[in-house]
Structure formats: C-alpha cells, structure tokens
Design a protein around this motif. Structure first.
Motif, PDB file in Angstrom:
ATOM      1  N   PHE A  12     -42.953   3.332 -35.161  1.00 60.82           N
ATOM      2  CA  PHE A  12     -44.261   3.436 -34.507  1.00 60.82           C
ATOM      3  C   PHE A  12     -45.270   4.098 -35.448  1.00 60.82           C
ATOM      4  CE2 PHE A  12     -47.278   5.777 -31.784  1.00 60.82           C
ATOM      5  CZ  PHE A  12     -47.770   4.733 -31.011  1.00 60.82           C
ATOM      6  N   GLU A  13     -44.810   5.107 -36.173  1.00 60.76           N
ATOM      7  CA  GLU A  13     -45.705   5.825 -37.090  1.00 60.76           C
ATOM      8  C   GLU A  13     -46.127   4.964 -38.275  1.00 60.76           C
ATOM      9  OE1 GLU A  13     -43.438   9.391 -37.986  1.00 60.76           O
ATOM     10  OE2 GLU A  13     -44.760  10.550 -36.666  1.00 60.76           O
ATOM     11  N   THR A  14     -45.358   3.934 -38.571  1.00 63.01           N
ATOM     12  CA  THR A  14     -45.704   3.041 -39.681  1.00 63.01           C
ATOM     13  C   THR A  14     -46.232   1.704 -39.167  1.00 63.01           C
ATOM     14  OG1 THR A  14     -43.444   2.146 -39.809  1.00 63.01           O
ATOM     15  CG2 THR A  14     -43.935   4.100 -41.148  1.00 63.01           C
ATOM     16  N   ALA A  15     -46.661   1.650 -37.916  1.00 62.25           N
ATOM     17  CA  ALA A  15     -47.086   0.397 -37.297  1.00 62.25           C
ATOM     18  C   ALA A  15     -48.146  -0.298 -38.154  1.00 62.25           C
ATOM     19  CB  ALA A  15     -47.644   0.666 -35.901  1.00 62.25           C
ATOM     20  N   GLY A  16     -47.942  -1.595 -38.373  1.00 60.39           N
ATOM     21  CA  GLY A  16     -48.883  -2.393 -39.140  1.00 60.39           C
ATOM     22  C   GLY A  16     -48.607  -2.408 -40.630  1.00 60.39           C
ATOM     23  N   ALA A  17     -47.736  -1.527 -41.090  1.00 56.25           N
ATOM     24  CA  ALA A  17     -47.409  -1.477 -42.516  1.00 56.25           C
ATOM     25  C   ALA A  17     -46.079  -2.185 -42.765  1.00 56.25           C
ATOM     26  CB  ALA A  17     -47.326  -0.030 -42.993  1.00 56.25           C
ATOM     27  N   ALA A  18     -45.934  -2.728 -43.948  1.00 57.16           N
ATOM     28  CA  ALA A  18     -44.670  -3.365 -44.321  1.00 57.16           C
ATOM     29  C   ALA A  18     -43.618  -2.284 -44.578  1.00 57.16           C
ATOM     30  CB  ALA A  18     -44.861  -4.221 -45.562  1.00 57.16           C
ATOM     31  N   VAL A  19     -42.443  -2.448 -43.976  1.00 56.42           N
ATOM     32  CA  VAL A  19     -41.375  -1.454 -44.118  1.00 56.42           C
ATOM     33  C   VAL A  19     -40.103  -2.148 -44.592  1.00 56.42           C
ATOM     34  CG1 VAL A  19     -42.295   0.067 -42.342  1.00 56.42           C
ATOM     35  CG2 VAL A  19     -40.629  -1.688 -41.705  1.00 56.42           C
ATOM     36  N   HIS A  20     -39.272  -1.395 -45.299  1.00 52.75           N
ATOM     37  CA  HIS A  20     -37.946  -1.877 -45.669  1.00 52.75           C
ATOM     38  C   HIS A  20     -37.026  -1.654 -44.463  1.00 52.75           C
ATOM     39  CE1 HIS A  20     -38.441  -2.704 -50.007  1.00 52.75           C
ATOM     40  NE2 HIS A  20     -39.431  -1.841 -49.895  1.00 52.75           N
ATOM     41  N   VAL A  21     -36.706  -2.729 -43.790  1.00 50.49           N
ATOM     42  CA  VAL A  21     -35.983  -2.635 -42.521  1.00 50.49           C
ATOM     43  C   VAL A  21     -34.613  -1.986 -42.711  1.00 50.49           C
ATOM     44  CG1 VAL A  21     -35.015  -3.978 -40.612  1.00 50.49           C
ATOM     45  CG2 VAL A  21     -37.222  -4.621 -41.602  1.00 50.49           C
ATOM     46  N   LYS A  22     -33.937  -2.337 -43.782  1.00 49.18           N
ATOM     47  CA  LYS A  22     -32.591  -1.801 -43.990  1.00 49.18           C
ATOM     48  C   LYS A  22     -32.588  -0.282 -44.089  1.00 49.18           C
ATOM     49  CE  LYS A  22     -28.676  -1.927 -47.203  1.00 49.18           C
ATOM     50  NZ  LYS A  22     -28.149  -2.490 -48.477  1.00 49.18           N
ATOM     51  N   GLU A  23     -33.630   0.309 -44.677  1.00 43.14           N
ATOM     52  CA  GLU A  23     -33.676   1.764 -44.805  1.00 43.14           C
ATOM     53  C   GLU A  23     -33.688   2.428 -43.434  1.00 43.14           C
ATOM     54  OE1 GLU A  23     -36.905   2.944 -47.252  1.00 43.14           O
ATOM     55  OE2 GLU A  23     -36.108   2.011 -49.075  1.00 43.14           O
ATOM     56  N   HIS A  24     -34.459   1.882 -42.513  1.00 39.93           N
ATOM     57  CA  HIS A  24     -34.496   2.438 -41.161  1.00 39.93           C
ATOM     58  C   HIS A  24     -33.165   2.237 -40.448  1.00 39.93           C
ATOM     59  CE1 HIS A  24     -38.796   3.551 -40.777  1.00 39.93           C
ATOM     60  NE2 HIS A  24     -38.964   2.612 -41.695  1.00 39.93           N
ATOM     61  N   LEU A  25     -32.573   1.066 -40.614  1.00 40.38           N
ATOM     62  CA  LEU A  25     -31.299   0.789 -39.949  1.00 40.38           C
ATOM     63  C   LEU A  25     -30.177   1.646 -40.519  1.00 40.38           C
ATOM     64  CD1 LEU A  25     -31.554  -3.095 -39.731  1.00 40.38           C
ATOM     65  CD2 LEU A  25     -31.894  -1.451 -37.883  1.00 40.38           C
TER      66      LEU A  25
ATOM     67  N   PHE B  52     -30.502   5.106 -39.183  1.00 40.91           N
ATOM     68  CA  PHE B  52     -30.049   5.146 -37.791  1.00 40.91           C
ATOM     69  C   PHE B  52     -28.520   5.197 -37.696  1.00 40.91           C
ATOM     70  CE2 PHE B  52     -28.421   2.170 -34.511  1.00 40.91           C
ATOM     71  CZ  PHE B  52     -28.602   2.971 -33.386  1.00 40.91           C
ATOM     72  N   THR B  53     -27.832   4.284 -38.366  1.00 38.14           N
ATOM     73  CA  THR B  53     -26.370   4.248 -38.260  1.00 38.14           C
ATOM     74  C   THR B  53     -25.725   5.460 -38.930  1.00 38.14           C
ATOM     75  OG1 THR B  53     -26.205   2.852 -40.244  1.00 38.14           O
ATOM     76  CG2 THR B  53     -26.277   1.735 -38.112  1.00 38.14           C
ATOM     77  N   THR B  54     -26.324   5.928 -40.031  1.00 41.67           N
ATOM     78  CA  THR B  54     -25.760   7.098 -40.717  1.00 41.67           C
ATOM     79  C   THR B  54     -25.843   8.335 -39.843  1.00 41.67           C
ATOM     80  OG1 THR B  54     -26.373   6.185 -42.868  1.00 41.67           O
ATOM     81  CG2 THR B  54     -25.908   8.548 -42.775  1.00 41.67           C
ATOM     82  N   ARG B  55     -26.995   8.562 -39.241  1.00 40.19           N
ATOM     83  CA  ARG B  55     -27.124   9.737 -38.360  1.00 40.19           C
ATOM     84  C   ARG B  55     -26.197   9.623 -37.159  1.00 40.19           C
ATOM     85  NH1 ARG B  55     -32.307   9.234 -40.241  1.00 40.19           N
ATOM     86  NH2 ARG B  55     -32.824   7.745 -38.607  1.00 40.19           N
ATOM     87  N   ASN B  56     -26.076   8.421 -36.628  1.00 42.49           N
ATOM     88  CA  ASN B  56     -25.150   8.216 -35.506  1.00 42.49           C
ATOM     89  C   ASN B  56     -23.741   8.655 -35.873  1.00 42.49           C
ATOM     90  OD1 ASN B  56     -26.330   7.266 -33.147  1.00 42.49           O
ATOM     91  ND2 ASN B  56     -26.406   5.153 -33.854  1.00 42.49           N
ATOM     92  N   ILE B  57     -23.241   8.140 -37.000  1.00 45.97           N
ATOM     93  CA  ILE B  57     -21.846   8.389 -37.349  1.00 45.97           C
ATOM     94  C   ILE B  57     -21.642   9.839 -37.769  1.00 45.97           C
ATOM     95  CG2 ILE B  57     -21.734   7.855 -39.823  1.00 45.97           C
ATOM     96  CD1 ILE B  57     -19.461   6.373 -37.132  1.00 45.97           C
TER      97      ILE B  57
ATOM     98  N   ALA C 200     -25.513  -1.569 -39.721  1.00 43.53           N
ATOM     99  CA  ALA C 200     -26.888  -1.730 -40.205  1.00 43.53           C
ATOM    100  C   ALA C 200     -27.102  -3.110 -40.800  1.00 43.53           C
ATOM    101  CB  ALA C 200     -27.196  -0.641 -41.230  1.00 43.53           C
ATOM    102  N   LEU C 201     -26.138  -3.592 -41.576  1.00 45.98           N
ATOM    103  CA  LEU C 201     -26.291  -4.904 -42.210  1.00 45.98           C
ATOM    104  C   LEU C 201     -26.282  -6.025 -41.188  1.00 45.98           C
ATOM    105  CD1 LEU C 201     -24.066  -4.495 -45.394  1.00 45.98           C
ATOM    106  CD2 LEU C 201     -26.544  -4.271 -45.179  1.00 45.98           C
ATOM    107  N   THR C 202     -25.449  -5.901 -40.144  1.00 43.40           N
ATOM    108  CA  THR C 202     -25.454  -6.919 -39.094  1.00 43.40           C
ATOM    109  C   THR C 202     -26.826  -7.023 -38.451  1.00 43.40           C
ATOM    110  OG1 THR C 202     -23.099  -6.617 -38.621  1.00 43.40           O
ATOM    111  CG2 THR C 202     -24.443  -7.596 -36.888  1.00 43.40           C
ATOM    112  N   MET C 203     -27.447  -5.877 -38.176  1.00 45.60           N
ATOM    113  CA  MET C 203     -28.770  -5.891 -37.555  1.00 45.60           C
ATOM    114  C   MET C 203     -29.821  -6.433 -38.511  1.00 45.60           C
ATOM    115  SD  MET C 203     -28.891  -2.452 -35.187  1.00 45.60           S
ATOM    116  CE  MET C 203     -28.080  -1.310 -36.302  1.00 45.60           C
TER     117      MET C 203
END
Length: 552
Positions: free
Chosen positions: A169-182, A185-190, A335-338
């Motif tokens: 949401f904070e980066t809305a409208g900007a191009a983001v590297h999706v894998k970095e966010h995913l 997410f999975t790293t913090r989860n585990i 993360a890669l599956t997503m």
C-alpha cells in the motif's frame, strides 16, 4: 549471499579427465551379475562421465530430461558419472516410483549436504529410510505440522499478510519487485513459527520487504541463502564422481563446511536462549511449560525421549537438522509458487485475474480481508494454485529417491531392472505436462480444468493423484503440505483481493520472461516487476498490531 565458485564446472571436468582415464579402472569396483540387466531405454553416454555433459548446457536439467524422455520413454535410464539414474516423466511412471514400488525406492542417495548441513542425516529430507526417519516422520505428522499446530500459528500468517499488504500500500503506483515482498512474507512466517518473534526480521524496517530487517533474522537469512546455493548446485562434479571427491575442485565442500559452522553457531545460540527461557518459566512456577514455537516443541520431544534407543532418539544435532530442513522447505518454495501464479499466469491472463477477483468479491466482499476460513469457498483460487503448481513446480525434479534393492518394474515399454543404489528421479515438471494425463492443452494455463466439468475437478495436489505431484507422494512426501497449501492459497487470495495488478508502463506482456532458473528451487530467471493499486477501503491497509504471544 552467493559465494563464487573457485573453478567452473567445464574447467573442473577438463582438469580431471587425465586423472579419470588413468584411475577409473583402479578405483571403480567391477561387480559381476548373474545375468545382464534389462535397463530402461536411454541415451548412450561417454566412458566414465556417462551423460553428465547433457545436463551442463543452457537448458535447466528438468527440461533436458523431459526432451530426452520424449525420445527414449517415460521411464528412462542414464549413466551419470559413477551412478545409474532412472527418471520417471509421466503420471504412470510417477505412480510406479511413488506408490507401486514406494518401499523399494524410499531411500535417499548419499549427498555431501546431508552429511554436513544436515548433521549426518539427522533431519527429515535427506535422512535414509529406517528407524530414525520413521521417528522424524511421526514427529512431523503429530507435532510439527499437525492440523492443530498449523492452526495454532494462523495468527502469525494473518499478521504477516497484513504487514505485506501495508508495505505494498505504501508503494502504491510504483513498480515493485514482487519476489522481494513474497520472500519477506514467507521468511518472517517461518522464522516466527520456528524460532519465535525475536528472530523475525522487523516488519517495519526498510529492508523487511526482502526478508531482511532487524539484525538476527537478516543474518540468518543471508546464511540460509548461502546454504541453498551450495545445496542446490546440480553441477557439483563430486556428487557424480565421488571417488574424485577428495579433490573438491569446485570448492563446494569447503563452502558447505564454512556455511555449516556459521549456521551451527547461530542455531546453538537460539537453542541456548530457548532453554534458558524454559528454565525461567519453570522457576516462576509455570509447571508444564507450553511450547511457544517449534523449537520449544523439539526441545520438549528431546527431553521426553532421552531414554529411547539411540536410533530413534532426537538429539541436539537432530533438532538443528530438522530446523534446517524446515527453513529450506518453508521459505523459498511458497514465495516462488506465488510469484509464478502472479507473473507467469494471472498478470498475463486478464480473464483468469478477473475471474479470481470476481470470486473474491462474491465470497469475501470489499470490506474485509480474506480469512483462512474462506478458503473452502474459493474454488477458483484453489484451481489457480493447482494449475500454477502443475505448470511451474518449484521443485521440478523431486528430491532424489534411491533404490534400496534390485527391483523389477513393469512400465509401458516392458519390464525393466532398476539396480540397487540407482538414483530415481520424478520429473514433476514433465509429469505436469504429460499429454496422456492432461489431454486438454497441457502447456496452457487453464485453472478451469480443476473446476466442475473441467476434466480434472477431482485432482488435488496432496499426493493421491500422480498427474500432479508438487509435494511428492507416498512415504517421502513433503510432511508440511497442509501448511504450504494454506499459506500459499490465503496469501495469493489476499494479494488478488487487496490490489489490482498490472505491468509497469511501457512493459508489454511478451517482455515477461517465462524462463526458469534451476537451483534448489525453480525461480523465474527474470524476477517479476509489477505495479499494485489498492482496491479496498484505505483503513484496511493499516499495519496490524503485532503480538508477541506464541501459540503452541
């Protein structure tokens, strides 16, 4: 963190040729058999090296093996260095390996990373079939990944999903590297599930999107990246020519040992802190100390089983090895599956993206996020996950099996002999494209095939149907598949529900590369860059209040 190879694969092969030609007949034992083996068909290889050269080209190994199988058959034999390799490339061949002859092929071949990074095969993935493996498997089923335990950590998954949505949401409208966010997410989860909240990268840090952030968690993630790099190297010559392994020309062994020392130091620190916390709670009169995370669970199992026979006892090294396996299987793969689902398919298939968003609007509405309790009603999202796993299994070659005995296998082309000690691979990438199992455009993304009337509505990804085996099947099936399916489906649903996705301005769909880069897992060769625009009320994107409570 990637450490450079000390010498390339091609150079290593060239340097060893002279030594090989002189020593091969001295060092390799010659065994006489009562009768010639009727091996499955396959390519003729070179002396000593066999068909190793076929796997060192530009194409990833699963693609090469699939092309060879198209010429030689769904059950194929190759000689790779010192070893026989048998590859199953169809649903029926996968059934032979994973069900019909499950017990005969339940072993694991020796591997340097199993000895070094897994503390002498004390984990789950690489552990040989036997008493210790049965103990570890039962531990996974009843304690670590039971439905009760998975549900107990739902609050962690919810919090981390909201945190990821807030960062997007904070980066809305900007191009983001999706894998970095995913990956964040999975790293913090585990990390939170296994080690506890302290060891999770800070969710509000600038580096958190990529799995970094606060100190300890970021350090661990760098070390794990180095471990994944050396574990997943398919061009490690010493694994295929072990009688020349002492040379370690590529430096893999040295790198593994160096990474192992650093990781062991880190895990020892985690265990000591957990033990001190458990003693402190006992002194405070807490009585039975509740498990707050999976390290607590493992420590309790070790305490309760200290009088068990050595071959079924969970030791300190066993705890560390199991932690290592959970990290390896629980971070990158989800993360890669997503990423494949978002990039390779939904973004390039507007009709599918619209169908997924429409289902979410009907089932969930526009005033809240998707809850895991919504998943049974999200049949299209489930179909998207299955179709992604079919076309892009992140483990395209399942973890290798090993024949424990000479085995006769009746395949489509006749009855073949699989010698004891042979490596046995299931090419999940080829199985997912097997035209006999997927007659309706097997190379195309069509989630509808898994819906009512689609022809594959009864097929699931949990090992019962051999045309879809992302987690394997049988004795050596991934024990955490329930956790993985919930995490992937819920997170993907929230990404589609919370944001409208598009490619950056000026980037046409044909510029999105569908090529994979093969290592321990198959990732996109060129990571996805996309733009996320919020589609829900703004107040839903506020950062959730973090909780330090850890359920058991």
């Amino acid at each position: 963190m990637k450490l450079p190879l000390t010498i390339s694969t091609a150079t290593a092969l060239m340097l060893t040729v002279a030594v090989v030609l002189i020593l091969t007949f001295v060092l390799r034992p010659h065994r006489r058999r009562r009768k010639p083996l009727n091996l499955p068909p396959g390519p003729r290889g070179w002396p000593v090296f066999g068909s190793l050269g076929l796997l060192t080209g530009a194409l990833p190994p699963h693609r090469v093996l699939a092309e060879l199988a198209a010429r030689h058959g769904e059950l194929m034999h190759l000689r790779l260095g010192s070893f026989d390799l048998v590859v199953a490339s169809s649903a029926e061949a996968a059934r032979l390996v994973l069900k019909t002859h499950d017990l005969a092929f339940a072993g694991r071949p020796p591997a340097a990373w199993g000895v070094i990074l897994s503390y002498g095969y004390r984990g789950i993935v690489q552990t040989p079939h036997g008493s210790y493996w049965r103990m570890a498997r039962k531990l996974c089923a009843t304690e670590l990944f039971s439905p009760r335990r998975v549900d107990a950590f739902e609050h962690v998954r919810v919090q981390e999903t909201r945190a990821m949505a807030h960062r997007l949401f904070e980066t809305a409208g900007a191009a983001v590297h999706v894998k970095e966010h995913l990956m964040g997410f999975t790293t913090r989860n585990i990390l939170r599930m296994v080690l506890g909240d302290k060891w999770s990268p800070g969710s509000n840090s600038a580096a958190a999107a990529g799995g970094g952030g606060g100190g300890e968690g970021e350090e661990l993630w760098r070390l794990l990246g180095a471990a994944f790099a050396v574990s997943g190297a398919v061009d490690n010559v010493r694994e295929w020519l072990p009688w020349l392994g002492w040379l370690d020309l590529q430096g893999f062994l040295r790198r593994m040992k160096r990474v192992h020392v650093l990781l062991d130091r880190f895990k020892e620190r985690v265990l000591r802190e957990h033990e001190e916390d458990r003693r402190r709670r006992r002194r405070a009169g807490a009585g039975e100390v509740a498990a707050r995370d999976l390290v607590d669970v493992l420590l309790q199992v070790a305490e309760d089983g200290h009088e068990k026979p050595a071959e079924t006892r969970l030791t300190r090294d066993g705890i560390k090895a199991i932690i290592q396996d959970i990290f390896a299987g629980g971070t990158e793969t989800a993360a890669l599956t997503m990423e494949w689902a978002m990039a390779a398919e939904l973004l390039l298939n507007p009709t599918a993206m619209s169908a997924a968003a429409g289902e979410l609007n009907r089932v969930v509405g526009r005033e809240r996020w998707v809850a895991e309790s919504d998943l049974p009603g999200l049949t299209y999202i489930e179909a998207v996950v299955k179709e992604t796993m079919r076309l892009h299994p992140v483990g395209p070659l399942l973890v290798p099996h090993c024949a424990s005995e000479d085995t006769a296998v009746a395949a489509a082309g006749g009855e073949y002999d699989i010698p004891a000690g042979a490596r046995v691979l299931v090419n999940a990438w080829a199985v997912g494209r097997d035209p006999a199992a997927w007659p309706d455009a097997p190379g195309e993304f069509r989630p509808e095939r898994f819906l009512a009337g689609g022809g594959a509505e009864g097929v699931d990804a949990r090992g019962a149907h051999f045309q879809l085996v992302p987690f394997g099947s049988g004795r050596r099936m991934c024990p955490a598949y329930c956790l993985a399916m919930k995490e992937v489906a819920a997170a993907l649903a929230n990404l589609v529900h919370g944001f409208s996705w598009r490619l950056p301005d000026g980037v046409p769909p044909e510029d999105v590369s569908m090529e994979g880069s093969f290592g321990l897992s198959m990732c996109m060769k060129r990571p996805l860059v996309a733009v996320a625009e919020p589609r829900l009320p703004a107040h839903l994107y506020t950062t959730p209040r973090s909780s330090t409570s850890r359920s058991g």
